[in-house]
Design an enzyme around this catalytic site. Structure first.
Site, PDB file in Angstrom:
ATOM      1  N   ASN A 194      -6.144   1.242  23.118  1.00  0.00           N
ATOM      2  CA  ASN A 194      -4.939   1.870  23.498  1.00  0.00           C
ATOM      3  C   ASN A 194      -5.029   3.558  23.858  1.00  0.00           C
ATOM      4  O   ASN A 194      -4.337   3.754  24.648  1.00  0.00           O
ATOM      5  CB  ASN A 194      -4.060   2.105  22.249  1.00  0.00           C
ATOM      6  CG  ASN A 194      -4.661   2.567  20.816  1.00  0.00           C
ATOM      7  OD1 ASN A 194      -5.880   2.478  20.961  1.00  0.00           O
ATOM      8  ND2 ASN A 194      -3.917   3.275  20.113  1.00  0.00           N
ATOM      9  N   GLU A 254     -11.047   4.183  11.399  1.00  0.00           N
ATOM     10  CA  GLU A 254      -9.574   4.508  11.469  1.00  0.00           C
ATOM     11  C   GLU A 254      -8.801   3.297  11.811  1.00  0.00           C
ATOM     12  O   GLU A 254      -9.054   2.714  12.872  1.00  0.00           O
ATOM     13  CB  GLU A 254      -9.443   5.678  12.540  1.00  0.00           C
ATOM     14  CG  GLU A 254      -8.218   6.320  12.671  1.00  0.00           C
ATOM     15  CD  GLU A 254      -7.056   5.564  13.594  1.00  0.00           C
ATOM     16  OE1 GLU A 254      -6.348   4.818  13.006  1.00  0.00           O
ATOM     17  OE2 GLU A 254      -7.011   5.659  14.597  1.00  0.00           O
ATOM     18  N   CYS A 285      -1.854   4.518  17.120  1.00  0.00           N
ATOM     19  CA  CYS A 285      -2.022   4.604  15.453  1.00  0.00           C
ATOM     20  C   CYS A 285      -0.989   5.257  14.860  1.00  0.00           C
ATOM     21  O   CYS A 285      -0.530   4.815  13.854  1.00  0.00           O
ATOM     22  CB  CYS A 285      -3.326   4.582  15.345  1.00  0.00           C
ATOM     23  SG  CYS A 285      -4.054   5.985  15.869  1.00  0.00           S
ATOM     24  N   GLU A 334     -11.976  12.182  11.495  1.00  0.00           N
ATOM     25  CA  GLU A 334     -12.621  12.526  13.050  1.00  0.00           C
ATOM     26  C   GLU A 334     -12.060  13.959  13.277  1.00  0.00           C
ATOM     27  O   GLU A 334     -10.991  14.459  13.020  1.00  0.00           O
ATOM     28  CB  GLU A 334     -12.138  11.416  14.353  1.00  0.00           C
ATOM     29  CG  GLU A 334     -12.783  10.038  13.617  1.00  0.00           C
ATOM     30  CD  GLU A 334     -12.921   9.049  15.076  1.00  0.00           C
ATOM     31  OE1 GLU A 334     -13.846   8.982  15.502  1.00  0.00           O
ATOM     32  OE2 GLU A 334     -11.854   8.438  14.910  1.00  0.00           O
TER      33      GLU A 334
END
Length: 467
Positions: free
Chosen positions: A137, A235, A269, A448
């Site tokens: 994505n 994630e 996300c 991250e």
């Protein structure tokens, strides 16, 4: 390798159904070979100073910015997002590399005087050979999130891009190679998750693995990695709530909801995936939201004026359309706008779906409890902040959340009480490179971005020295 599988993977443009390119289908043996090459290259790479490694990232960032248009066009062709969004992602990739270049000189340990022992100090060392599994994505930005800190810390990093969107990642890697990073330090393995991805998760030679993707796949990666001793950063997506308080700037909140949900066709996300608006302003908000969403131009991302592209493939489109149809069939819900597969001739070959707003669905239905990875936004009416927070937290996910208010009390209450790794106030979706990013609950573990990502790619060695 299964004899029925070809040795190449075709990359399909989701807007046209045409082939955008091909890549090799790497096997587990190919991954093991990349690991062996990285082992040979590791000592030389780790011996360089962090500043020297950071300089290479900076040079790469400059070249990425210079080649923004071509890279963005390739990203749009393989992923489908509008060209404007693709350009932003390319710039975001460069910004992340520049950030890690800028902090490369901060890598240092600690000094601890111990009168009864002498001197004690810690030094930071790279972990060794690391792996990164990139989603489809936001492939370029997320590749930078993983590549920047891993390389500055002195690790080798084996990158496995999604088999749906590997083309631009390969171009970014080639730029990094030209700017001084050896190919064996940053090899890219293109292949399926079941083959190449599994090989990274199973390998005991991989010291750390960073994965971004669905919760189901992430759980599988975690199981494969069990017993290998590697550090995992996961994630795993989310179902981000957006709360609009009665004192909010309605126009700003509407604009934020539209941008936060329908950016990248809802395939982000941290997208706004469910919206809770207080009853005092609910009718005004829904009216303005419907008007704004109905004006979104859906089409090929390469065409001027396109504001939303297709979903990644027909399977994703049909799955999202099926959720909408099921909600209509099972509940007394109202589609305020959208909900259909476009029937215009120029869109029939692509995986397009109209941007959709739904109201009246129960707060415990799929739209509010699961992650819907597509352009559909459910709106629920709540009485007050207590109810909004209770509903927002009623999910297995905990990635992001936002509250829209002019009240400091509401801002602090939401920031404190929302179960999320990141909480925005009066904005949603934006994540600067300096800011740690990650989730709670089933949205994953680890962080991250920022200094904490750099720390995650290093280990401490303690030295006690007696004069």
């Amino acid at each position: 390798m299964n004899e029925k599988e070809p040795d190449i993977i075709e990359i399909i443009n989701p807007a046209t159904g045409e082939r955008a390119g091909t890549v090799n289908r790497c096997t587990k043996e190919d991954v093991h070979s990349a690991i062996d090459g990285a082992e040979d290259a590791f000592s030389g790479w780790a011996a360089k100073s962090p500043r020297e490694r950071g300089k290479m990232l900076f040079l790469a960032a400059q070249e990425i910015r210079n080649k923004q248009v071509g890279l963005a066009e390739l990203l749009t062709a393989e992923q489908g997002k509008p060209l404007s969004e693709a350009k932003n992602e390319i710039q975001g990739c460069a910004a992340v590399l520049e950030y890690y270049s800028s902090i490369s000189g901060t890598v240092r340990g600690d000094f601890l005087p111990k009168s009864d022992y002498g001197y004690s100090f810690t030094v930071k060392k790279p972990l060794g050979i690391c792996g990164a599994i990139i989603p489809w994505n936001m492939p370029v930005l997320i590749m930078a999130w993983k590549t920047g800190p891993a390389l500055v810390a002195g690790n080798c990093l084996i990158v496995k891009p999604s088999s749906k969107t590997p083309l631009t990642s390969l171009k970014i890697a080639s730029i990094l190679h030209r700017c001084g990073i050896p190919e064996d330090v940053l090899p890219v393995v293109t292949g399926s998750g079941s083959e190449a991805g599994s090989a990274l998760a199973e390998s005991r030679k991989i010291a750390a693995l960073s994965f971004t993707g669905s919760a189901e796949t992430g759980n599988f990666v975690e199981k494969l990695s069990c017993g290998t001793g590697k550090r995992l950063t996961l994630e795993l997506g989310g179902s981000d709530p957006m709360i609009v308080c009665r004192d909010a700037d309605v126009d700003s909140a509407v604009a934020g909801a539209v941008a936060g949900r329908f950016y990248n066709c809802g395939q982000t996300c941290t997208a706004v995936k469910r919206l809770y608006v207080m009853e005092d302003i609910a009718e005004e908000f829904k009216r303005k939201l419907t008007e704004k969403v109905s004006q979104i131009k859906t089409g090929n991302g390469m065409m001027k004026g396109t504001k939303m592209g297709p979903l990644i493939d027909m399977e994703a489109r049909d799955k999202t359309a099926g959720v909408i149809a099921g909600i209509q069939e099972d509940y007394d819900a109202e589609i305020l706008t959208g909900g259909e597969i476009p029937d215009s001739p120029d869109l029939k070959c692509g995986s397009f779906l109209e941007p959709t707003v739904i109201t009246g669905a129960p707060k415990d239905c799929t739209l509010f409890t699961e992650e819907i990875f597509g352009p559909v936004l459910p709106v629920a009416v709540v009485k007050n902040m207590d109810e909004a927070i209770e509903e927002a937290n009623r999910t297995k996910f905990g990635l992001g959340a936002s509250v829209w208010t002019t009240s400091l009390k509401n801002s602090f209450e939401a920031s404190e009480m929302l179960d999320a790794g990141i909480v925005w106030v009066n904005r949603h979706l934006k994540i600067p490179p300096e800011v740690p990013f990650g989730g709670e609950k089933e949205s994953g573990s680890g962080r991250e971005n920022g200094l904490c990502a750099l720390e995650r790619y290093m280990k401490e060695k303690t030295v006690i020295m007696t004069p």
